[in-house]
Design a protein around this motif. Structure first.
Motif, PDB file in Angstrom:
ATOM      1  N   PRO A  67      65.454  65.296  97.875  1.00 12.75           N
ATOM      2  CA  PRO A  67      65.914  65.064  96.603  1.00 12.75           C
ATOM      3  C   PRO A  67      65.976  63.268  96.460  1.00 12.75           C
ATOM      4  CG  PRO A  67      67.411  66.757  97.262  1.00 12.75           C
ATOM      5  CD  PRO A  67      66.319  66.294  98.307  1.00 12.75           C
ATOM      6  N   GLY A  68      65.522  62.559  95.646  1.00  8.74           N
ATOM      7  CA  GLY A  68      65.701  61.073  95.431  1.00  8.74           C
ATOM      8  C   GLY A  68      64.773  60.537  96.187  1.00  8.74           C
ATOM      9  N   LEU A  69      63.589  61.127  96.749  1.00 11.96           N
ATOM     10  CA  LEU A  69      62.773  60.598  97.845  1.00 11.96           C
ATOM     11  C   LEU A  69      62.120  59.266  97.096  1.00 11.96           C
ATOM     12  CD1 LEU A  69      61.378  60.476 100.545  1.00 11.96           C
ATOM     13  CD2 LEU A  69      59.545  62.188  99.610  1.00 11.96           C
ATOM     14  N   GLU A  70      61.294  59.452  95.986  1.00 10.06           N
ATOM     15  CA  GLU A  70      60.661  58.368  95.216  1.00 10.06           C
ATOM     16  C   GLU A  70      61.714  57.286  94.788  1.00 10.06           C
ATOM     17  OE1 GLU A  70      58.075  60.023  92.074  1.00 10.06           O
ATOM     18  OE2 GLU A  70      57.454  61.309  93.165  1.00 10.06           O
ATOM     19  N   GLU A  71      62.996  57.499  94.610  1.00  8.20           N
ATOM     20  CA  GLU A  71      63.782  56.311  94.303  1.00  8.20           C
ATOM     21  C   GLU A  71      64.134  55.633  95.434  1.00  8.20           C
ATOM     22  OE1 GLU A  71      64.390  59.636  93.674  1.00  8.20           O
ATOM     23  OE2 GLU A  71      63.822  59.413  91.318  1.00  8.20           O
ATOM     24  N   ASN A  72      64.236  56.342  96.813  1.00  6.21           N
ATOM     25  CA  ASN A  72      64.698  55.685  97.957  1.00  6.21           C
ATOM     26  C   ASN A  72      63.529  54.888  98.642  1.00  6.21           C
ATOM     27  OD1 ASN A  72      67.598  56.300  97.969  1.00  6.21           O
ATOM     28  ND2 ASN A  72      67.078  58.318  98.214  1.00  6.21           N
ATOM     29  N   ILE A  73      62.310  55.318  98.865  1.00  2.23           N
ATOM     30  CA  ILE A  73      61.494  54.738  99.454  1.00  2.23           C
ATOM     31  C   ILE A  73      61.065  53.031  99.371  1.00  2.23           C
ATOM     32  CG2 ILE A  73      58.850  54.457  99.948  1.00  2.23           C
ATOM     33  CD1 ILE A  73      58.790  57.730  99.881  1.00  2.23           C
ATOM     34  N   PRO A  74      61.104  52.612  98.071  1.00  4.69           N
ATOM     35  CA  PRO A  74      61.056  51.353  97.930  1.00  4.69           C
ATOM     36  C   PRO A  74      62.079  50.567  98.588  1.00  4.69           C
ATOM     37  CG  PRO A  74      60.929  52.265  95.703  1.00  4.69           C
ATOM     38  CD  PRO A  74      61.379  53.483  96.647  1.00  4.69           C
ATOM     39  N   PHE A  75      63.400  50.957  98.521  1.00  2.00           N
ATOM     40  CA  PHE A  75      64.371  50.544  99.393  1.00  2.00           C
ATOM     41  C   PHE A  75      64.414  50.838 100.915  1.00  2.00           C
ATOM     42  CE2 PHE A  75      65.799  51.194  95.053  1.00  2.00           C
ATOM     43  CZ  PHE A  75      66.238  50.066  94.810  1.00  2.00           C
ATOM     44  N   GLY A  76      63.440  51.167 101.398  1.00  3.20           N
ATOM     45  CA  GLY A  76      63.157  51.228 102.844  1.00  3.20           C
ATOM     46  C   GLY A  76      64.041  52.359 103.442  1.00  3.20           C
ATOM     47  N   HIS A  77      64.470  53.291 102.527  1.00  3.56           N
ATOM     48  CA  HIS A  77      65.242  54.389 103.015  1.00  3.56           C
ATOM     49  C   HIS A  77      64.404  55.604 103.190  1.00  3.56           C
ATOM     50  CE1 HIS A  77      68.384  52.580 100.602  1.00  3.56           C
ATOM     51  NE2 HIS A  77      68.673  52.015 101.785  1.00  3.56           N
TER      52      HIS A  77
END
Length: 65
Positions: A1-11
């Motif tokens: 969950p939240g993968l697409e939102e977190n990748i741009p932040f390097g998470h």
């Protein structure tokens, strides 16, 4: 969950953990098609990539989609 939102932040740690558990550990025991079917519910399918590429490049180059 939240993968697409977190990748741009390097998470990317949750993704890496999932890859290690669901893909990397099983990679030597299954063929690519078997592993893909196990994870996604269907064998490798180029239609998904083609749809992604059409949408991406249509937006970049203002092409009809």
């Amino acid at each position: 969950p939240g993968l697409e939102e977190n990748i741009p932040f390097g998470h990317t740690l949750p993704l890496l953990q999932w890859l290690r558990q669901c893909i990397h550990q099983k990679g030597r025991f299954y063929t690519s098609n078997e592993l893909c079917a196990t994870v996604t519910g269907e064998p490798l399918n180029t239609a998904h990539f083609m749809q992604y590429a059409k949408e991406k490049y249509a937006a970049i180059y203002e092409l009809p989609s």
